[in-house]
Design an enzyme around this catalytic site. Sequence first.
Site, PDB file in Angstrom:
ATOM      1  N   ASP A  31      36.658  89.473  36.463  1.00  0.00           N
ATOM      2  CA  ASP A  31      37.269  88.287  35.857  1.00  0.00           C
ATOM      3  C   ASP A  31      38.418  88.658  34.924  1.00  0.00           C
ATOM      4  OD1 ASP A  31      35.228  87.147  37.142  1.00  0.00           O
ATOM      5  OD2 ASP A  31      34.217  86.330  35.375  1.00  0.00           O
ATOM      6  N   TYR A  32      38.227  89.780  34.244  1.00  0.00           N
ATOM      7  CA  TYR A  32      39.222  90.176  33.269  1.00  0.00           C
ATOM      8  C   TYR A  32      40.561  90.487  33.946  1.00  0.00           C
ATOM      9  CZ  TYR A  32      41.533  92.875  29.637  1.00  0.00           C
ATOM     10  OH  TYR A  32      42.436  93.345  28.738  1.00  0.00           O
ATOM     11  N   GLU A  33      40.482  91.288  35.016  1.00  0.00           N
ATOM     12  CA  GLU A  33      41.707  91.612  35.750  1.00  0.00           C
ATOM     13  C   GLU A  33      42.367  90.352  36.300  1.00  0.00           C
ATOM     14  OE1 GLU A  33      41.530  95.269  38.510  1.00  0.00           O
ATOM     15  OE2 GLU A  33      39.456  94.787  38.015  1.00  0.00           O
ATOM     16  N   SER A  80      30.414  54.896  56.915  1.00  0.00           N
ATOM     17  CA  SER A  80      29.148  55.292  56.330  1.00  0.00           C
ATOM     18  C   SER A  80      28.300  55.931  57.449  1.00  0.00           C
ATOM     19  CB  SER A  80      28.525  54.018  55.770  1.00  0.00           C
ATOM     20  OG  SER A  80      27.265  54.271  55.279  1.00  0.00           O
ATOM     21  N   LEU A  81      27.066  56.241  57.178  1.00  0.00           N
ATOM     22  CA  LEU A  81      26.208  56.808  58.227  1.00  0.00           C
ATOM     23  C   LEU A  81      24.972  55.940  58.386  1.00  0.00           C
ATOM     24  CD1 LEU A  81      26.172  60.607  57.252  1.00  0.00           C
ATOM     25  CD2 LEU A  81      27.307  59.603  59.240  1.00  0.00           C
ATOM     26  N   GLU A 110      23.672  69.391  60.298  1.00  0.00           N
ATOM     27  CA  GLU A 110      24.270  69.859  59.040  1.00  0.00           C
ATOM     28  C   GLU A 110      23.426  69.364  57.885  1.00  0.00           C
ATOM     29  OE1 GLU A 110      28.388  68.534  58.810  1.00  0.00           O
ATOM     30  OE2 GLU A 110      28.502  68.750  60.982  1.00  0.00           O
ATOM     31  N   LYS A 112      22.958  67.399  54.427  1.00  0.00           N
ATOM     32  CA  LYS A 112      23.608  66.231  53.822  1.00  0.00           C
ATOM     33  C   LYS A 112      23.740  66.496  52.322  1.00  0.00           C
ATOM     34  CE  LYS A 112      23.552  61.188  54.015  1.00  0.00           C
ATOM     35  NZ  LYS A 112      23.759  60.850  52.619  1.00  0.00           N
ATOM     36  N   ASP A 114      24.550  66.168  48.562  1.00  0.00           N
ATOM     37  CA  ASP A 114      24.400  64.986  47.723  1.00  0.00           C
ATOM     38  C   ASP A 114      25.438  64.995  46.601  1.00  0.00           C
ATOM     39  OD1 ASP A 114      23.307  62.633  46.987  1.00  0.00           O
ATOM     40  OD2 ASP A 114      21.518  63.477  46.046  1.00  0.00           O
ATOM     41  N   GLU A 169      32.274  66.771  50.507  1.00  0.00           N
ATOM     42  CA  GLU A 169      31.485  66.205  49.432  1.00  0.00           C
ATOM     43  C   GLU A 169      31.767  67.022  48.177  1.00  0.00           C
ATOM     44  OE1 GLU A 169      29.832  63.652  50.656  1.00  0.00           O
ATOM     45  OE2 GLU A 169      28.308  63.144  49.179  1.00  0.00           O
ATOM     46  N   TYR A 221      32.972  69.024  55.746  1.00  0.00           N
ATOM     47  CA  TYR A 221      32.187  68.809  56.963  1.00  0.00           C
ATOM     48  C   TYR A 221      32.897  68.114  58.106  1.00  0.00           C
ATOM     49  CZ  TYR A 221      31.480  64.385  54.475  1.00  0.00           C
ATOM     50  OH  TYR A 221      31.685  63.236  53.799  1.00  0.00           O
ATOM     51  N   LYS A 284      25.008  65.191  64.349  1.00  0.00           N
ATOM     52  CA  LYS A 284      26.202  64.644  64.987  1.00  0.00           C
ATOM     53  C   LYS A 284      26.254  65.097  66.443  1.00  0.00           C
ATOM     54  CE  LYS A 284      28.558  65.041  60.581  1.00  0.00           C
ATOM     55  NZ  LYS A 284      29.441  65.837  59.733  1.00  0.00           N
ATOM     56  N   LYS A 308      17.192  61.007  56.080  1.00  0.00           N
ATOM     57  CA  LYS A 308      16.995  61.151  54.634  1.00  0.00           C
ATOM     58  C   LYS A 308      15.622  61.726  54.327  1.00  0.00           C
ATOM     59  CE  LYS A 308      20.587  58.822  52.593  1.00  0.00           C
ATOM     60  NZ  LYS A 308      20.805  57.486  52.074  1.00  0.00           N
ATOM     61  N   CYS A 402       9.271  57.432  11.622  1.00  0.00           N
ATOM     62  CA  CYS A 402       9.712  58.729  12.120  1.00  0.00           C
ATOM     63  C   CYS A 402       8.558  59.726  12.139  1.00  0.00           C
ATOM     64  CB  CYS A 402      10.843  59.249  11.235  1.00  0.00           C
ATOM     65  SG  CYS A 402      11.366  60.909  11.702  1.00  0.00           S
ATOM     66  N   CYS A 405       9.426  62.443   9.283  1.00  0.00           N
ATOM     67  CA  CYS A 405       9.583  62.167   7.856  1.00  0.00           C
ATOM     68  C   CYS A 405       8.988  60.835   7.452  1.00  0.00           C
ATOM     69  CB  CYS A 405      11.059  62.210   7.470  1.00  0.00           C
ATOM     70  SG  CYS A 405      11.954  60.770   8.051  1.00  0.00           S
ATOM     71  N   CYS A 420      16.118  57.336  13.285  1.00  0.00           N
ATOM     72  CA  CYS A 420      15.542  57.543  11.961  1.00  0.00           C
ATOM     73  C   CYS A 420      16.694  57.504  10.964  1.00  0.00           C
ATOM     74  CB  CYS A 420      14.839  58.900  11.882  1.00  0.00           C
ATOM     75  SG  CYS A 420      14.462  59.363  10.178  1.00  0.00           S
ATOM     76  N   CYS A 426      15.264  63.829   6.465  1.00  0.00           N
ATOM     77  CA  CYS A 426      14.490  64.050   7.688  1.00  0.00           C
ATOM     78  C   CYS A 426      14.775  65.466   8.192  1.00  0.00           C
ATOM     79  CB  CYS A 426      14.890  62.998   8.710  1.00  0.00           C
ATOM     80  SG  CYS A 426      13.963  63.099  10.239  1.00  0.00           S
TER      81      CYS A 426
HETATM   82  P1  AMP Z   1      25.642  57.217  52.995  1.00  0.00           P
HETATM   83  O1  AMP Z   1      26.431  57.298  51.728  1.00  0.00           O
HETATM   84  O2  AMP Z   1      24.176  57.239  52.806  1.00  0.00           O
HETATM   85  O3  AMP Z   1      26.166  56.155  53.925  1.00  0.00           O
HETATM   86  O4  AMP Z   1      25.909  58.588  53.742  1.00  0.00           O
HETATM   87  C1  AMP Z   1      27.181  58.904  54.187  1.00  0.00           C
HETATM   88  C2  AMP Z   1      27.747  59.958  53.317  1.00  0.00           C
HETATM   89  O5  AMP Z   1      27.060  61.177  53.438  1.00  0.00           O
HETATM   90  C3  AMP Z   1      29.137  60.311  53.717  1.00  0.00           C
HETATM   91  O6  AMP Z   1      30.075  59.431  53.169  1.00  0.00           O
HETATM   92  C4  AMP Z   1      29.303  61.676  53.138  1.00  0.00           C
HETATM   93  O7  AMP Z   1      29.868  61.561  51.852  1.00  0.00           O
HETATM   94  C5  AMP Z   1      27.901  62.202  52.957  1.00  0.00           C
HETATM   95  N1  AMP Z   1      27.659  63.479  53.613  1.00  0.00           N
HETATM   96  C6  AMP Z   1      27.077  64.544  53.026  1.00  0.00           C
HETATM   97  N2  AMP Z   1      26.993  65.573  53.866  1.00  0.00           N
HETATM   98  C7  AMP Z   1      27.545  65.193  55.021  1.00  0.00           C
HETATM   99  C8  AMP Z   1      27.760  65.837  56.266  1.00  0.00           C
HETATM  100  N3  AMP Z   1      27.355  67.099  56.494  1.00  0.00           N
HETATM  101  N4  AMP Z   1      28.368  65.119  57.230  1.00  0.00           N
HETATM  102  C9  AMP Z   1      28.753  63.843  57.018  1.00  0.00           C
HETATM  103  N5  AMP Z   1      28.572  63.181  55.863  1.00  0.00           N
HETATM  104  C10 AMP Z   1      27.976  63.845  54.878  1.00  0.00           C
HETATM  105 ZN    ZN Z   2      12.983  61.128  10.196  1.00  0.00          ZN
END
Ligand code: AMP
Ligand code: ZN
Length: 664
Positions: A31-33, A80-81, A110, A112, A114, A169, A221, A284, A308, A402, A405, A420, A426
Amino acid sequence: MNIEQKINSLREELRQHNYNYYILDNPTIDDYEFDIKLKELQALEDANPEFFDVNSPTQRVGGAITKNFKTTVHDFRMYSLDNSYSKEDLLDWETRIKKQVDGEVEYTCELKYDGASMNLTYENGKLIRAVTRGDGVQGDEVTANVKTINTVPLKLKGDYPKRFDIRGEIILPIEGFVKMNKERIANDEEPYRNPRNTASGSLKLQDSSEVAKRPLQCLLYSIKGNDLNISTQYEGLQKAREWGFKVPKEAKVVKSIDEVLSYIEYWDKHRHDLPYEIDGVVVKVNSLYQQDELGFTAKAPRWAMAYKFKAEQVSTKLNEITYQVGRTGAITPVANLEPVQLAGTIVKRASLHNADQIEKLDIREDDTVFVEKGGEIIPKIISVDLTERPADSKPTQYISNCPECDAELVRIEGEAKHYCPNYNGCPPQVVGRIQHYISRKAMDIEGLGGETVALLVKVGLVSDYSDLYELQVEDVIPLERMAQKSAENLINGVEASKQIPFERVLFALGIRYVGETVAKKLAKHYKSIDALMAAPIQDLISVDEIGERIAKSVVEFFNSEENRRIIKRLKEFGVQLEISAELLANQTEKLKGKSIVISGVFESISRNELKKLIEDNSGKVSSSISSKTNYLVAGGKMGPSKRAKAESLEIPILSEKEFLNLVK
Ligand code: AMP
Ligand code: ZN
């Protein structure tokens, strides 16, 4: 090598190190370099602003402020999925697919991730914008913030398409999340609830340098674009990896739903071995040709399915509800549980947040409760198993006094927590305040630690932070584990803290809601504690980024006679309670509203000093010449193109001497 080549070669080198570190997890220098090289590049860029590049590795630290995020329409809609929860759901899905496409179907499985979805657009290998999912059709442009994320390449490697979108993500790895929360708890701030919300909240911060401080990552992804020359989802993942993106290696191609199920089962069990949180698996159809055939419903692709995981829950006994008192007096109820294994760790405690939460769920001691870790690091109580409730059970009586105290607690209108009010008597508040005062980011008193503070308070040597300045070596030597040398260190450390600048002293005072940044703002605006103390609420609110909540808290703090007495003492001891005279004397408004570009090499002053001089005189340093530039300060060796540009825009060009005369 000329300057431009030197700059470019440093940028290339730093990009490669960045890639080795963040994408490959395999750094080849320390990191230093790395820091030295980055500083070298920064200095060269400062001295040669004509070679400025928004995608330079120096731009990772952020700094750009976005007041309003621009709404931007996605080139390709972000769907969405659909969700599935069982083997049957997945088999039904497969049946639907097989009706629509011919031939064998392969699946990519893959994880998912979060976090918060993100669409990145690259053109000619450079990141040109980053947009949140929004409603799928349009989202917010958060490019300045996303650029600070180290796993987002600013410039690509290899053979990439001319223009494309890539989706991923933004996540906050668990380790980073826990670290951020430790700091928040130490500052007596409410910890963040879970990594996902913290990640998505980070994207909308106005100050990108704040985002830069958070250990966010971007996991990719999916690639979208025209004429990409990619034929399967899996191939897309590999290509993205070659271009420099972070694409986790857990993805796998399988040939049947049974194999999909084994993948799901495996990761449901092993999800806690990952450094980040996942909430399921995404399956997919691998062939992009088949994906095209399948198309989309109104909401989601027909070729993908999320699976899920169930949030992990266990039931256990709640032995006791206890109450913690923070540095600012805030009370946090805590559920002490019969230890139980959950999501890879042993859980003994859960936060109950506040009185409302306890009442809402009707949580009582001796209840059997369901505890869940759904995204949250700190487990939470979901519900009570009423069938197990003892017959003689009584509703929880929230404490009225409290636990430390015995003072009667107060609850401020509109706030969830009880406080408090016994500010000076306290113990956890008194000790906590002094511990905050001496902490590293505050007065940074060397030779004095949190435990010694507790001891000093306990034996009555200190009851507020101003008392520290009266301590003598002879006073502290009798304390446990205190030798002559350590006693001297302590006293010297206290003495040295008199040099700490006003803005940090202001932070150290521990005024509720006045964190580091707010303290800086207030110090800069009011310049002395006297001016700040005299400021009424309305005046405080008029300061940039100071809201009513902070303003009220500041006024309340200084209304306390006790606090005024302590501050008077700090003043007498020589603690910095105003911006130093030197700084103040040099601050004027001579350049107010002026935008100034500096270029070239200077003789009597360094570039940084020059910049500071401009800022101290209320001017703004900007990096490139435009019609809005008021002056160009030209040193030696300034590039001819810069001069030509300034001349064509009729911008006054000042020599070093002329400029110094201007601000004298
Ligand atoms: P949901 O929000 O439940 O509709 O799920 C869809 C969201 O899952 C997408 O908008 C992505 O942001 C997220 N996600 C996370 N991992 C993946 C992945 N490997 N492929 C596609 N979507 C993903
Ligand atoms: Zn107190």
